[in-house]
Design an enzyme around this catalytic site. Structure first.
Site, PDB file in Angstrom:
ATOM      1  N   PHE A  71       0.775  -1.226   0.018  1.00 62.41           N
ATOM      2  CA  PHE A  71      -0.112  -0.129  -0.248  1.00 62.41           C
ATOM      3  C   PHE A  71       0.859   1.153  -0.043  1.00 62.41           C
ATOM      4  CE2 PHE A  71      -2.621   2.993   2.767  1.00 62.41           C
ATOM      5  CZ  PHE A  71      -3.536   3.315   1.333  1.00 62.41           C
ATOM      6  N   ASP A 109       6.808  -3.001   8.474  1.00 62.13           N
ATOM      7  CA  ASP A 109       5.213  -2.391   8.099  1.00 62.13           C
ATOM      8  C   ASP A 109       4.759  -3.834   8.435  1.00 62.13           C
ATOM      9  OD1 ASP A 109       2.866  -1.961   7.186  1.00 62.13           O
ATOM     10  OD2 ASP A 109       3.511  -1.025   5.642  1.00 62.13           O
ATOM     11  N   HIS A 143      -0.929  -5.634   8.007  1.00 59.18           N
ATOM     12  CA  HIS A 143      -1.422  -6.977   7.823  1.00 59.18           C
ATOM     13  C   HIS A 143      -1.102  -8.121   8.736  1.00 59.18           C
ATOM     14  CE1 HIS A 143      -1.516  -5.679   3.303  1.00 59.18           C
ATOM     15  NE2 HIS A 143      -1.832  -4.560   4.111  1.00 59.18           N
ATOM     16  N   GLN A 150      -6.797  -0.010  11.027  1.00 59.16           N
ATOM     17  CA  GLN A 150      -7.940   0.695  10.142  1.00 59.16           C
ATOM     18  C   GLN A 150      -8.991  -0.549   9.933  1.00 59.16           C
ATOM     19  OE1 GLN A 150      -7.903  -0.757   6.658  1.00 59.16           O
ATOM     20  NE2 GLN A 150      -9.647   0.700   5.892  1.00 59.16           N
ATOM     21  N   LYS A 156      -8.696  -4.204   8.662  1.00 57.85           N
ATOM     22  CA  LYS A 156      -7.638  -5.017   9.174  1.00 57.85           C
ATOM     23  C   LYS A 156      -8.155  -6.031  10.252  1.00 57.85           C
ATOM     24  CE  LYS A 156      -4.553  -2.780   7.362  1.00 57.85           C
ATOM     25  NZ  LYS A 156      -5.273  -1.925   6.053  1.00 57.85           N
ATOM     26  N   ARG A 208       5.718  16.712  23.379  1.00 53.00           N
ATOM     27  CA  ARG A 208       5.933  16.518  24.637  1.00 53.00           C
ATOM     28  C   ARG A 208       6.907  15.531  25.412  1.00 53.00           C
ATOM     29  NH1 ARG A 208      -0.009  17.157  24.385  1.00 53.00           N
ATOM     30  NH2 ARG A 208      -0.610  19.270  24.862  1.00 53.00           N
ATOM     31  N   TYR A 261       3.043  22.067  28.663  1.00 53.91           N
ATOM     32  CA  TYR A 261       3.446  23.061  27.587  1.00 53.91           C
ATOM     33  C   TYR A 261       4.807  23.038  27.486  1.00 53.91           C
ATOM     34  CZ  TYR A 261      -1.416  24.138  27.710  1.00 53.91           C
ATOM     35  OH  TYR A 261      -2.896  23.847  27.720  1.00 53.91           O
ATOM     36  N   ARG A 264      -2.429  11.162  18.515  1.00 55.08           N
ATOM     37  CA  ARG A 264      -2.780  10.333  19.546  1.00 55.08           C
ATOM     38  C   ARG A 264      -4.210   9.592  18.935  1.00 55.08           C
ATOM     39  NH1 ARG A 264      -1.980  15.411  22.191  1.00 55.08           N
ATOM     40  NH2 ARG A 264      -4.115  15.754  21.875  1.00 55.08           N
TER      41      ARG A 264
HETATM   42  C1  LIG Z   1       0.762  -2.449   3.932  1.00 54.57           C
HETATM   43  C2  LIG Z   1       0.064  -1.257   4.730  1.00 54.57           C
HETATM   44  N1  LIG Z   1       0.877  -0.385   5.397  1.00 54.57           N
HETATM   45  C3  LIG Z   1       0.415   0.817   6.107  1.00 54.57           C
HETATM   46  C4  LIG Z   1      -0.983   1.064   5.921  1.00 54.57           C
HETATM   47  C5  LIG Z   1      -1.513   2.293   6.566  1.00 54.57           C
HETATM   48  O1  LIG Z   1      -2.473   1.972   7.800  1.00 54.57           O
HETATM   49  P1  LIG Z   1      -3.474   2.888   7.941  1.00 54.57           P
HETATM   50  O2  LIG Z   1      -4.470   2.809   6.756  1.00 54.57           O
HETATM   51  O3  LIG Z   1      -3.981   2.593   9.361  1.00 54.57           O
HETATM   52  O4  LIG Z   1      -3.128   4.348   7.977  1.00 54.57           O
HETATM   53  C6  LIG Z   1      -1.906  -0.017   5.489  1.00 54.57           C
HETATM   54  C7  LIG Z   1      -3.231   0.306   5.460  1.00 54.57           C
HETATM   55  O5  LIG Z   1      -4.162   0.422   5.091  1.00 54.57           O
HETATM   56  C8  LIG Z   1      -1.237  -1.012   4.528  1.00 54.57           C
HETATM   57  O6  LIG Z   1      -2.023  -2.067   4.215  1.00 54.57           O
END
Ligand SMILES: Cc1ncc(COP(=O)(O)O)c(C=O)c1O
Length: 396
Positions: free
Chosen positions: A95, A166, A169, A192, A195, A224, A231, A241
């Site tokens: 992605f 990364d 998945h 997301q 997932k 912070r 602050y 966050r």
């Molecule tokens: C391989 C990969 N990396 C990063 C992300 C980014 O995640 P998000 O959609 O939570 O920002 C995704 C997802 O959707 C992804 O499939």
């Protein structure tokens, strides 16, 4: 679990939720503490519990919750000081966030090819891509299959590079006896909606390094550096966050995650058996050697040349979707071929394997693997029928 009818196939609905999500959400609502605090996970919040529970589930020492998986990647790169003038090696079959996070911190993504067997970054090509500016390797565990991390780790050690994984998945995935996120300096997860753990949105970074965890906590909350002085800003941060609503839901999702993953692994084994020698021109991808747990975010099918000629990927997808199978055609192009890189700096190596996979792969989503056996058999039958149609003179 509820099931919705899509065409003739009963597809389990996603996300799965029950009283646990409702209880946790109501607890947040009634507490009035809807915000995870100035530090991003203040003492006693849902988020601080989620971080501890997720760290335990990944056998990690520290977990830092953030707004989403893209933010997780960006903060991780910032935390090890990656920025303008640096290069980060990323795989082509992924992605966009994998590469855009690199560009967002001002570094240049260097896009390399992937391996056919595990869909992850090709360590040999990564070795050839390393130059004086290279600072990190950012492998992706596509579909929950952990990449060739033994070789990536060795390569990084030999050249003094950071590894940021990364793991968007790969919740719960294991290869070479190491959980995803445990090979490098940090592992970045996504929650997301699609997932295998859904908070609608959300992300998490795991690490063994306490100092890195402190930097990550600062970077996600406006830089912070002192929880008693909101602050005082020691780093250039952002507001990344997570909210208490997301953490409340994710704690409930995490309780089911291991059982759901085990179920998907059983279904994946069954589907591979069903496809073996029984669907002309379609091969189900086996887990790569050394794979322990597999999250099966995707169940991957590989189309053979003959089927591509006879039926075609689009016609096959159209036919199976018409019968309610929620199949996807995967990433349609190597990430470096996106128009964004006409005006954002990138370095691309040849990616013939990725180009071929973009033509040949079909992914089935994880929630289909929560279906009963009759549904798995029906999915196989739908593919078998679709793979034969054109040949018999039908339109797909
Ligand atoms: C391989 C990969 N990396 C990063 C992300 C980014 O995640 P998000 O959609 O939570 O920002 C995704 C997802 O959707 C992804 O499939």
């Amino acid at each position: 679990m509820t099931a919705s009818s899509q065409g003739s196939i009963q597809v389990p609905s996603w996300p799965v939720h029950d009283d646990a999500e409702e209880r946790n959400l109501l607890a947040v609502l009634r507490s009035g503490a809807w915000f995870a605090g100035m530090t991003g996970s203040d003492h006693g919040t849902q988020t601080v519990h989620l971080e501890a529970e997720f760290a335990r589930s990944q056998q990690a020492s520290h977990a830092v919750a953030v707004a989403n998986g893209t933010a997780a990647l960006e903060i991780a790169l910032r935390a090890v000081g990656i920025g303008p003038g640096d290069e980060v090696i990323v795989p082509a079959y992924t992605f966009i966030a994998t590469a855009s996070a690199v560009a967002q911190v001002g570094a240049t993504p260097v896009i390399v090819d992937v391996l056919e067997g595990d869909l992850g970054l090709d360590p040999d090509q990564a070795a050839r891509a390393i130059g004086a500016l290279t600072k990190a390797i950012l492998p992706v565990h596509v579909g929950g299959q952990v990449a060739e991390m033994d070789r990536v780790r060795r390569l990084a050690d030999d050249h003094g590079l950071f590894v940021v994984e990364d793991c968007a998945h790969a919740h719960g995935s294991v290869r070479f006896s190491v959980p995803a996120g445990g090979f490098g300096s940090m592992g970045c997860f996504s929650f997301q909606h699609a997932k295998t753990m859904s908070g609608g949105e959300g992300g998490m970074i795991v690490t063994e390094d306490e100092q890195l965890a402190l930097r990550l906590r600062s970077l996600r909350s406006c830089g912070r550096t002192d929880p008693t002085d909101p602050y005082l800003h020691g780093l250039l941060g952002w507001n990344y966050r997570i909210t208490e609503w997301q953490s409340a839901v994710l704690r409930a999702q995490l309780e089911r995650a291991a059982e759901q993953r085990a179920r998907r692994e059983r279904s994946a084994a069954r589907l591979r058996e069903l496809f073996r020698d029984s669907v002309d021109g379609i091969v189900a991808l086996d887990p790569a050697p050394g794979t322990g747990n597999h999250n099966f975010y995707y169940f991957t099918l590989v189309l053979c040349e003959d089927l591509l000629r006879r039926v075609g990927k689009d016609a096959l997808l159209h036919a199976v979707r018409a019968r309610g199978v929620p199949a996807s055609g995967g990433y349609p192009r190597p990430i470096g071929d996106n128009p964004v890189f006409e005006h954002v700096p990138v370095r691309r190596l040849p990616t013939p394997v990725t180009q071929d996979l973009c033509r040949r792969l079909i992914h089935l989503p994880h929630y289909l693997l929560l279906a009963d056996d009759a549904t798995l058999v029906a999915v196989r039958d739908v593919f078998r029928h679709a793979a034969l149609r054109r040949e018999q003179g039908h339109t797909a």
